[in-house]
Design a protein around this motif. Structure first.
Motif, PDB file in Angstrom:
ATOM      1  N   UNK A 615      -4.763  -5.737  -0.890  1.00  0.00           N
ATOM      2  CA  UNK A 615      -4.339  -4.501  -0.228  1.00  0.00           C
ATOM      3  C   UNK A 615      -4.049  -3.442  -1.276  1.00  0.00           C
ATOM      4  N   UNK A 616      -4.223  -2.167  -0.931  1.00  0.00           N
ATOM      5  CA  UNK A 616      -3.923  -1.095  -1.895  1.00  0.00           C
ATOM      6  C   UNK A 616      -2.432  -1.059  -2.227  1.00  0.00           C
ATOM      7  N   UNK A 617      -2.078  -0.458  -3.362  1.00  0.00           N
ATOM      8  CA  UNK A 617      -0.695  -0.435  -3.818  1.00  0.00           C
ATOM      9  C   UNK A 617       0.100   0.728  -3.246  1.00  0.00           C
ATOM     10  N   UNK A 618      -0.425   1.359  -2.197  1.00  0.00           N
ATOM     11  CA  UNK A 618       0.254   2.503  -1.598  1.00  0.00           C
ATOM     12  C   UNK A 618       1.672   2.156  -1.173  1.00  0.00           C
ATOM     13  N   UNK A 619       1.858   0.990  -0.532  1.00  0.00           N
ATOM     14  CA  UNK A 619       3.182   0.603  -0.041  1.00  0.00           C
ATOM     15  C   UNK A 619       4.179   0.476  -1.183  1.00  0.00           C
ATOM     16  N   UNK A 624       8.923   2.594  -4.111  1.00  0.00           N
ATOM     17  CA  UNK A 624       9.553   3.075  -5.345  1.00  0.00           C
ATOM     18  C   UNK A 624      10.065   4.495  -5.181  1.00  0.00           C
ATOM     19  N   UNK A 625       9.279   5.350  -4.540  1.00  0.00           N
ATOM     20  CA  UNK A 625       9.704   6.730  -4.315  1.00  0.00           C
ATOM     21  C   UNK A 625      10.923   6.780  -3.398  1.00  0.00           C
ATOM     22  N   UNK A 687       3.950  13.371   0.601  1.00  0.00           N
ATOM     23  CA  UNK A 687       3.729  14.682  -0.002  1.00  0.00           C
ATOM     24  C   UNK A 687       4.109  14.660  -1.478  1.00  0.00           C
ATOM     25  N   UNK A 688       5.245  14.026  -1.776  1.00  0.00           N
ATOM     26  CA  UNK A 688       5.692  13.963  -3.164  1.00  0.00           C
ATOM     27  C   UNK A 688       4.733  13.150  -4.025  1.00  0.00           C
ATOM     28  N   UNK A 689       4.093  12.168  -3.426  1.00  0.00           N
ATOM     29  CA  UNK A 689       3.167  11.301  -4.163  1.00  0.00           C
ATOM     30  C   UNK A 689       1.724  11.785  -4.072  1.00  0.00           C
TER      31      UNK A 689
END
Length: 695
Positions: A615-619, A624-625, A687-689
């Motif tokens: 799976x992508x590391x988006x989560x 972390x944010x 938005x921040x990422x």
């Protein structure tokens, strides 16, 4: 009315009267009840039988036959009591009114097979100490009906009656024991070291069918059975405080015996039944409290009927410990130097070279000898240590080999997505002190890791692990042991039963298998009132080689200790209650290992899980944010919320954020004016990422 009809009336009324008295009634009280319930009975009886016998005498005959039927018990002093089987029979046949005919039938069966019943009793009386027999084997080999035999034994109670059990090591169901009978049998089994807090394994003490066959053949032929090697038992016995240390040195050791003060109860024979001792003590010491009577009953019955030739005897004068062996089975009274005492001959092995309490004995045995307020205590669990002390040099025995905890493997580390080195440190901590608390914010996998650690440490044996969850109303009685109410029925009156909780149950299992690790998981450990839940057991968390007297313990209870192979893993949610609120006593008794989203090993868990599932590391970036925006370290969010495949869709991620993560943060910021959605919402984080809407 005919004689048979009048007999039926007497029988039914007799049973009804006793059914209302759980502790039994004197026969004169029963007779008065029969007369009150049946006006004109005596006159009708005289007319029916023409004065050949009295109805009172007939009632005695009925009672005698009911004993042989297994439905009524007599104590030898005029008191009668229905057995559990008798209560069951009454409930089954109350409306039919045929109790009398059933008793006569069962009595005839007993009379015809009287020799077989006597043979069964002889076999029980000659069973090796600490052994039990299966009712199915005993009935089959003596040619008796299993139900009739079990009920007969519960009524007549020959020596060893309590050591007849079913295949599973429980009281035979066909005996229909009441709670009182079950407790009486259990107490005798504990005294025999067949079960109880010392952790004896029932199945290993069962007499095999072949052994039983040989014993029955020997008993039936009249020849003595072949000598069976019976393990010696061990006892701590102290001289009465009234005579003190001088009596031990100048009388016991010099003249070669040990004794107990009878306090006037000096008419007892070797092998006397416990009920006879109890009744004698109650009669001669009626002004004593029940606990005082119980203590004297235990001491006298044990000394007269349990202590045998070859048993070990320990006594202490402060730190000075003496060890001897009972020389023979003869019980003596009236010795010039022991007036008012019962004595047994002892060969003292340490008269000239006493043992030192802490220098020569194991810490566990020394702790048992330190049990206060007792004159007689069983120490059979230390038999092997005592044999070494007699046969070898008086050296302190080597400590008991601890159960080995396996090192975490790379495979185990991968399964929980953590570093093997960190897991190995947790195992090392448990080896040094067997209590560990995993603490951290919600979602860091504390409970999951505790369960997986327990699986690994116990070799994936589910029976070696138990999980409990503390809460504000959780108590000592829930956790360790306490009295629990139970409803009554036709056979058992309502009342309270001392019931073991998860800690005591798991400790008993651990004691039976000292080479295997056992793990108790306490989830949310800081939500309970720890001082109330642990009670006197708090002490044992720090001192595993000591024992304590239990809250619900008896005078005969040797105390309780936590087995060294029982490990405790707790979990603590720092967002629920800060770890700073944990008292100093608990901090000293537990290791604490932090699981925090911003530190290892938790920081790498979600990225590893995502890579494992392609799976992508988006989560991981979003988490972390999010945690970077949470100022309170104890309220940062763990990765467990995002470790489900269903989360990693646009709708799934939004659902978790709106219904799980944001509500936690809204509660944290309640009343401080923070716009939780604007600060922590998915849109703000993406938005921040500079992320798209896709996960």
């Amino acid at each position: 009315m005919s004689r048979s009809e009048l007999s039926s009336v007497i029988t039914n009324t007799l049973f009804e009267a006793l059914a209302s008295a759980p502790d039994g009634l004197h026969r004169t009280t029963v007779w008065n009840h029969v007369l009150r319930s049946n006006p004109g009975l005596e006159k009708a009886w005289e007319e029916a039988v023409e004065g050949r016998t009295s109805p009172f005498t007939h009632m005695g005959w009925v009672a005698t036959k009911a004993v042989k039927a297994g439905w009524l018990r007599k104590d030898g002093n005029g008191s009668w009591e229905l057995t559990g089987a008798g209560r069951h029979a009454l409930s089954e046949h109350r409306e039919k009114g045929d109790l009398g005919s059933l008793i006569r039938t069962r009595y005839q069966v007993w009379a015809q097979a009287r020799g077989s019943y006597e043979l069964a009793c002889e076999v029980l009386q000659s069973l090796p100490e600490g052994r039990w027999v299966c009712i199915e084997d005993l009935a089959d080999l003596t040619g008796l009906d299993e139900t009739l035999l079990a009920q007969y034994l519960s009524a007549v109670r020959p020596e060893g009656w309590h050591r007849v059990m079913d295949e599973d090591g429980h009281a035979p169901k066909c005996a229909h024991f009441t709670d009182k009978e079950r407790a009486e049998a259990g107490a005798l089994l504990e005294a025999d070291a067949i079960l109880g807090p010392s952790g004896w394994t029932l199945t290993s003490y069962r007499v095999s069918r072949q052994e039983l066959t040989e014993q029955i053949s020997s008993s039936a032929s009249g020849s003595p059975p072949e000598e069976t090697a019976v393990p010696a038992r061990a006892w701590l016995l102290r001289a009465p405080r009234s005579t003190g240390d001088s009596d031990t040195r100048e009388v016991w050791l010099t003249q070669g015996f040990c004794s107990v003060d009878t306090l006037g109860v000096d008419t007892l024979d070797p092998g006397v039944d416990e009920s006879v001792v109890r009744n004698t003590v109650q009669r001669l010491r009626s002004h004593w409290s029940a606990s005082e009577q119980g203590k004297l009953t235990f001491t006298l019955h044990t000394f007269t009927s349990k202590v045998r030739a070859g048993d070990f005897i320990l006594t202490n004068i402060g730190r000075e410990v003496h060890l001897g062996t009972v020389a023979d089975d003869e019980l003596r009274s009236g010795a010039p130097s022991a007036r008012g005492h019962l004595t047994r001959t002892v060969s003292w092995h340490t008269q000239d070279s006493p043992l030192d309490l802490t220098g020569n004995l194991s810490a566990e045995l020394a702790a048992r000898i330190g049990t206060p307020n007792t004159e007689l205590l069983e120490l059979t669990g230390f038999r092997r240590e005592l044999e070494q002390l007699i046969n070898g040099p008086h050296e302190r025995p080597a400590p008991v080999q601890d159960a080995e905890l396996p090192e975490p493997t790379e495979e185990f580390a991968r399964s929980v997505f953590m570093d093997r080195e960190w897991l190995a440190e947790c195992v090392d901590l448990l080896r040094e002190r067997p209590q560990l608390v995993l603490y951290g914010p919600p979602g860091t996998g504390k409970t999951y890791l505790a369960q997986e650690l327990a699986r690994h440490l116990t070799g994936d044996r589910p029976e070696n692990t138990q999980l409990v969850q503390f809460h504000p109303s959780y108590s000592y009685e829930d956790f360790f042991e306490g009295y629990r109410p139970h409803p009554g029925d036709s056979e058992h009156p309502s009342g309270f039963t001392l019931t073991h909780g998860p800690l005591r149950s798991l400790a008993n299992a651990a004691r039976k298998h000292p080479g295997e690790p056992f793990v108790l998981i306490i989830d949310e450990i800081n939500r309970g009132h720890l001082a109330k839940v642990f009670g006197e057991l708090y002490y044992l968390l720090e001192y595993r080689n000591r024992s304590v007297r239990l809250l619900y313990g008896t005078e005969a209870d040797p105390g309780f200790d936590l087995p060294r192979n029982l490990f405790i893993i707790g979990t603590m949610n720092t967002a629920d209650r800060s770890i700073a609120l944990v008292d100093t006593a608990m901090r000293r008794r537990f290791w604490f290992a932090e699981l925090h989203p911003s530190a290892e090993p938790v920081a790498s868990v979600l990225p590893r899980w995502l890579r494992h599932h392609a799976l992508p590391e988006t989560a991981a970036l979003l988490l972390d944010e999010l945690n970077g925006r949470i100022d309170d370290r104890d309220f940062r969010i763990g990765p467990s919320y995002l470790m489900r495949p269903s989360v990693h869709t646009a709708k799934g991620m939004d659902r978790v954020w709106r219904h799980q993560i944001l509500p936690l943060l809204e509660e944290h910021h309640y009343g401080d004016g923070t716009d939780v959605t604007a600060r922590y919402g998915l849109a703000s984080l993406r938005k921040a990422l500079d992320l798209t809407e896709s996960p």
